[in-house]
Design an enzyme around this catalytic site. Structure first.
Site, PDB file in Angstrom:
ATOM      1  N   THR A 194     -10.096   0.110 -10.023  1.00 24.87           N
ATOM      2  CA  THR A 194      -9.002  -0.594  -9.387  1.00 24.87           C
ATOM      3  C   THR A 194      -8.979  -1.859 -10.186  1.00 24.87           C
ATOM      4  O   THR A 194      -9.866  -2.081 -10.995  1.00 24.87           O
ATOM      5  CB  THR A 194      -9.385  -0.829  -7.911  1.00 24.87           C
ATOM      6  OG1 THR A 194      -9.307   0.416  -7.245  1.00 24.87           O
ATOM      7  CG2 THR A 194      -8.526  -1.851  -7.208  1.00 24.87           C
ATOM      8  N   THR A 219      -4.106  -0.601  -7.367  1.00 24.42           N
ATOM      9  CA  THR A 219      -4.926   0.545  -7.784  1.00 24.42           C
ATOM     10  C   THR A 219      -4.147   1.852  -7.806  1.00 24.42           C
ATOM     11  O   THR A 219      -3.092   1.983  -7.171  1.00 24.42           O
ATOM     12  CB  THR A 219      -6.115   0.703  -6.792  1.00 24.42           C
ATOM     13  OG1 THR A 219      -7.018   1.682  -7.283  1.00 24.42           O
ATOM     14  CG2 THR A 219      -5.653   1.119  -5.409  1.00 24.42           C
ATOM     15  N   ASP A 273      -8.000   8.319   0.510  1.00 22.89           N
ATOM     16  CA  ASP A 273      -8.536   7.201   1.295  1.00 22.89           C
ATOM     17  C   ASP A 273      -8.367   7.422   2.799  1.00 22.89           C
ATOM     18  O   ASP A 273      -8.943   6.696   3.605  1.00 22.89           O
ATOM     19  CB  ASP A 273      -7.882   5.869   0.881  1.00 22.89           C
ATOM     20  CG  ASP A 273      -8.616   5.215  -0.285  1.00 22.89           C
ATOM     21  OD1 ASP A 273      -9.723   5.679  -0.628  1.00 22.89           O
ATOM     22  OD2 ASP A 273      -8.088   4.244  -0.853  1.00 22.89           O
ATOM     23  N   ARG A 292       0.841  -1.193   0.000  1.00 24.84           N
ATOM     24  CA  ARG A 292       0.000   0.000   0.000  1.00 24.84           C
ATOM     25  C   ARG A 292       0.882   1.250   0.000  1.00 24.84           C
ATOM     26  O   ARG A 292       1.974   1.250   0.604  1.00 24.84           O
ATOM     27  CB  ARG A 292      -0.858  -0.030   1.261  1.00 24.84           C
ATOM     28  CG  ARG A 292      -1.823   1.112   1.465  1.00 24.84           C
ATOM     29  CD  ARG A 292      -2.989   1.054   0.556  1.00 24.84           C
ATOM     30  NE  ARG A 292      -4.111   1.863   1.001  1.00 24.84           N
ATOM     31  CZ  ARG A 292      -5.130   2.187   0.203  1.00 24.84           C
ATOM     32  NH1 ARG A 292      -5.166   1.785  -1.061  1.00 24.84           N
ATOM     33  NH2 ARG A 292      -6.132   2.898   0.669  1.00 24.84           N
TER      34      ARG A 292
HETATM   35  O1  DON Z   1      -8.049   1.161  -1.430  1.00 30.12           O
HETATM   36  C1  DON Z   1      -9.230   1.371  -1.643  1.00 30.12           C
HETATM   37  O2  DON Z   1     -10.125   0.876  -1.012  1.00 30.12           O
HETATM   38  C2  DON Z   1      -9.600   2.278  -2.808  1.00 30.12           C
HETATM   39  N1  DON Z   1      -8.520   3.174  -3.082  1.00 30.12           N
HETATM   40  C3  DON Z   1      -9.943   1.431  -3.972  1.00 30.12           C
HETATM   41  C4  DON Z   1     -10.494   2.236  -5.098  1.00 30.12           C
HETATM   42  C5  DON Z   1     -11.277   1.443  -6.023  1.00 30.12           C
HETATM   43  O3  DON Z   1     -11.481   0.278  -5.845  1.00 30.12           O
HETATM   44  C6  DON Z   1     -11.832   2.152  -7.165  1.00 30.12           C
HETATM   45  N2  DON Z   1     -12.348   1.192  -8.105  1.00 30.12           N
HETATM   46  N3  DON Z   1     -13.236   0.791  -8.554  1.00 30.12           N
END
Ligand code: DON
Length: 585
Positions: A391, A409, A433, A115
Site C-alpha cells: 500500500t 492501495t 478485506d 474506500r
Molecule cells: O485496507 C487495508 O487495510 C489493506 N487493504 C491494506 C493493505 C496493505 O496495507 C498492504 N500493504 N502493505
C-alpha cells in the site's frame, strides 16, 4: 522582572536580554522536531514545505506543484496521480484509500473516505465455495475480488473542494511520466520480478508491465504506459465523470462482463466519496486526528494511546521488555475489539466507547504487568504472509500550514494482478478485506465477524491510518504507513517515539518495530530488538517471532511551524522527502 511595560522601547537592551533568557528557560517539549546533531538519523529539512512519498519522482512532482504556488492538496493530488504511474504496485487508479486534510484557514481537519465499495451484486457468501470453505483464489485473484474503485473520485473530490489549481494542471506531470516513460529503478525491477507470475495471468497486465517475451523489465529499461496516459488525459479533460460514466467506465464494464466480474455501469455511476469527521483523541497534551471507520486505524490508534497514557513509558526505556510488554498487551486488546466491533459505519454501529478514556482505564486494569495474557485461542497457521504486500502513504505540508496525510492501495502489490484492457491500470483485490466467513482469516490473518461481512454497497474494513498530531492547536506531525494490520501498530510506535521518547521524525521512523494483532498469538519483531529483551519477553509468556517482512513503511513530516522535516522510511529504497525550493525574493 521582565515586564514589557509602557516604557519598553524598541532597542531596549534589557528587555531583549530578558526575552532571550526567558526563551532559553522555556522547556522544549519532547516532540519539538529540532535537529539534534547527536541523532543517528536525520530528516530532510525544508523551509517552504515538504513532500514525502515512497517514490522519488512522485515526491518531486509534489514539490514542483508547491513551488508553483499550489497548496498541499494540489500537491497531494498530483502525487497521488503520479504514483499511479511510477509505483504501479501500490499507486493506483483502480483502488481506493483515505485522505486526512488539515486546512490552516478555519482550522479544520476533514477525513476523506474514498474506500472501494462492494458491487450491488455482491453478497455475504460471495467467496464461499460449494464445500463451505472460502475460495481464496476467487477472493484475491479474480475479477470478483475488485471493489468499485474510489481513487479517481477521492483525488478529484479533494482537489475540487480544497485545492486551488485546475485538474489538468495537477494531472500534467503524471500524464508526461506515463507518456514519455519512466526508467525502471532497481526497486521497481525487484517488485515486478516478484509479481511476474501473477501479472502474466492477465494479458492486459502482462502487456503493461512485462516485456514482450514475458520477462520482467530490468533496471534501466524504459516503462512507457500509453493506455494509462490516455486514461489520465481523459480524466484531465472530463474529471471524475470520465472514469465513472464515460469511456473509462465502459472499459471497466467490458472487462468485468468478459470475466465474470460484478462491477456494472450503475455501480460505477453510484460511487460516492464520503467526508467524515476524523477520529479525535488526546495523548499527553497532544491531539491526535486519524481515519474513522470504515478504517479501523483511527479508533484503535486512539484506543491504544488511551491505555498507554496510564503509564510513564519514557521511564521504562525505549524498546525495553517492560515497555514492549505493555505495547503487546495493548495491541492484543485493540485487535480483539477490531475483530468484534469494526465495520462500515453506514452498515453497523461502531461503539463510540472504544475511544473513551474510561474504557481504556478498564482495559488497562486487565493487563498483568508481569505476564502475557494468552489470546483467547491460539489459531495455528494464521501467520501474516511472507510476500510483502504494498500500500503506499504520502504526506504533504505547505508553508501556509495546510497538511495532507494520505494512504491508498490496491490491497496486494499490483492488486489482483488483473489490468483493465485498454485503460492501462490494475484492479484492486480489496474484497478480501471483508471477512468472507466468520472465523476465516483474510490474507493478513485478520479475523472478522458479522460487522465486516460482505453486503452490497458496503465498504470493507481497512487498517489504513493516515494520522496527524497537534500541539497547542498547531499540526506538528503527519504520518501513515502501508502494511495491512501492521499499519496501525507502525503508526502507533512512530507517535510514541516522537511524543514519549522525544525523537526527531527520522529517528522515530527508523526504530525497530514490533507487531501483535491478537490472533495469531504471536508477536512479530524486526531485527534490532535486543536478544536479551526478547528473552525477557519470552519469559513473560510472549511468543516472539522474527518478522519475515518489514513492519510498515512510514512517510512522515514534522513541523515546528517554521521548518518542515521530512522522513522517508528506510525500509524500502526509492522513496524521497523533497523540499520545494523557497521562492526567490
Ligand atoms: O485496507 C487495508 O487495510 C489493506 N487493504 C491494506 C493493505 C496493505 O496495507 C498492504 N500493504 N502493505
Amino acid at each position: 522582572m521582565c515586564k514589557a511595560g509602557p516604557n519598553a522601547r524598541r532597542g531596549d537592551f534589557r528587555l531583549l536580554l530578558c526575552l532571550v533568557v526567558l526563551a532559553s528557560a522555556v522547556p522544549v517539549p519532547a516532540a519539538t522536531p529540532i535537529i539534534d546533531y547527536r541523532d543517528r538519523f536525520h530528516p530532510v529539512v525544508g523551509e517552504a514545505g515538504m513532500v514525502v512519498s515512497q517514490e522519488a519522482l512522485a515526491s518531486a512532482v509534489g514539490a514542483r506543484i508547491l513551488e508553483r504556488g499550489g497548496n498541499a492538496v494540489d500537491a497531494a493530488v498530483a502525487v497521488g496521480f503520479a504514483l499511479a504511474v511510477t509505483l504501479p504496485q501500490a499507486g493506483n487508479l483502480g483502488g481506493g484509500g483515505f485522505m486526512l486534510v488539515h486546512l490552516a484557514e478555519g482550522d479544520r481537519t476533514v477525513a476523506i473516505d474514498y474506500r472501494e465499495v462492494a458491487p450491488r451484486a455482491a453478497h455475504r457468501d460471495l467467496f464461499v465455495g460449494d464445500d463451505g470453505e472460502v475460495d481464496t483464489q476467487l477472493a484475491r485473484f479474480s475479477h470478483r475480488a475488485a471493489g468499485v474503485p474510489g481513487t479517481v473520485a477521492g483525488l478529484t473530490h479533494a482537489l475540487e473542494h480544497y485545492g486551488s489549481l485546475p485538474l489538468a494542471e495537477v494531472l500534467a506531470p503524471a500524464i508526461a511520466l506515463a507518456e514519455e516513460g519512466i526508467e525502471v529503478t532497481r526497486p521497481l525491477a525487484f517488485s515486478l520480478a516478484h509479481a511476474r507470475p501473477r501479472l502474466r495471468r492477465s494479458a492486459a497486465a502482462a502487456g503493461y508491465y512485462l516485456r514482450p517475451d514475458g520477462s520482467a523489465p530490468q533496471e534501466g529499461d524504459l516503462l512507457r504506459q500509453s493506455d494509462l496516459a490516455r486514461t489520465l488525459g481523459r480524466i484531465a479533460a472530463d474529471g471524475r465523470a470520465a472514469f465513472y460514466e464515460g469511456g473509462i467506465a465502459e472499459l471497466i464494464v467490458t472487462e468485468m462482463a468478459a470475466h465474470d466480474g460484478l462491477i456494472t455501469a450503475a455501480d460505477l455511476a453510484d460511487y460516492r466519496v464520503v467526508e467524515r469527521e476524523p477520529v479525535w483523541g488526546s495523548y499527553r497534551g497532544y491531539r491526535v486526528a486519524a481515519m474513522p471507520p470504515p478504517s479501523s486505524g483511527g479508533v484503535h490508534l486512539v484506543q491504544m494511546l488511551n491505555i498507554l497514557e496510564g503509564w510513564e513509558l519514557a521511564e521504562l526505556g525505549h524498546n525495553s521488555a517492560a515497555y514492549l510488554h505493555r505495547l503487546i498487551e495493548v495491541m492484543r486488546r485493540a485487535y480483539a475489539d477490531r475483530s468484534r466491533y469494526l465495520g462500515d459505519p453506514d452498515f453497523v454501529a461502531v461503539p463510540a466507547e472504544l475511544t473513551a478514556k474510561a474504557y481504556a482505564a478498564r482495559l488497562r486494569k486487565t493487563i498483568d504487568l508481569r505476564r502475557a495474557t494468552p489470546s483467547s485461542a491460539v489459531a495455528p497457521g494464521l501467520e501474516i504472509p511472507e510476500e510483502s504486500p504494498q500500500t503506499t502513504h504520502f504526506s504533504v505540508w505547505d508553508r501556509q500550514g495546510n497538511v495532507v496525510s494520505n494512504t491508498y492501495t490496491l490491497n496486494f502489490s499490483y492488486g489482483s494482478g488483473i489490468a483493465v484492457a485498454g485503460a492501462g491500470f490494475l484492479l484492486n483485490n480489496e474484497m478480501d478485506d471483508f471477512s468472507a466467513q466468520p472465523g476465516a482469516p483474510n490474507a493478513y490473518g485478520l479475523l472478522g465477524g458479522e460487522a465486516n461481512a460482505i453486503a452490497p454497497r458496503k465498504r470493507p474494513l481497512s487498517s489504513m491510518t493516515p494520522a496527524m498530531l497537534f500541539k497547542d492547536g498547531q499540526p506538528v506531525l503527519a504520518t501513515g504507513s502501508p502494511g495491512g494490520p501492521v499499519i496501525i501498530t507502525a503508526v502507533l510506535q512512530t507517535l510514541l517515539n516522537v511524543v514519549d521518547f522525544g525523537m526527531n521524525v527520522a529517528e522515530a521512523s527508523a526504530q525497530p518495530r514490533i507487531h501483535h494483532q491478537w490472533q495469531p498469538d504471536e508477536v512479530y519483531h524486526e531485527s534490532g530488538v535486543s536478544p536479551d529483551t526478547l528473552q525477557l519477553l519470552r519469559g513473560m509468556g510472549h511468543h516472539m517471532v522474527p518478522s519475515r517482512r518489514v513492519l510498515g513503511r512510514t512517510q512522515s513530516i514534522a513541523s515546528d511551524g517554521a521548518r518542515y522535516y521530512g522522513a522517508n522510511d528506510t525500509r524500502w529504497p526509492g522513496g524521497a522527502a523533497v523540499a520545494p525550493e523557497p521562492a526567490s525574493p
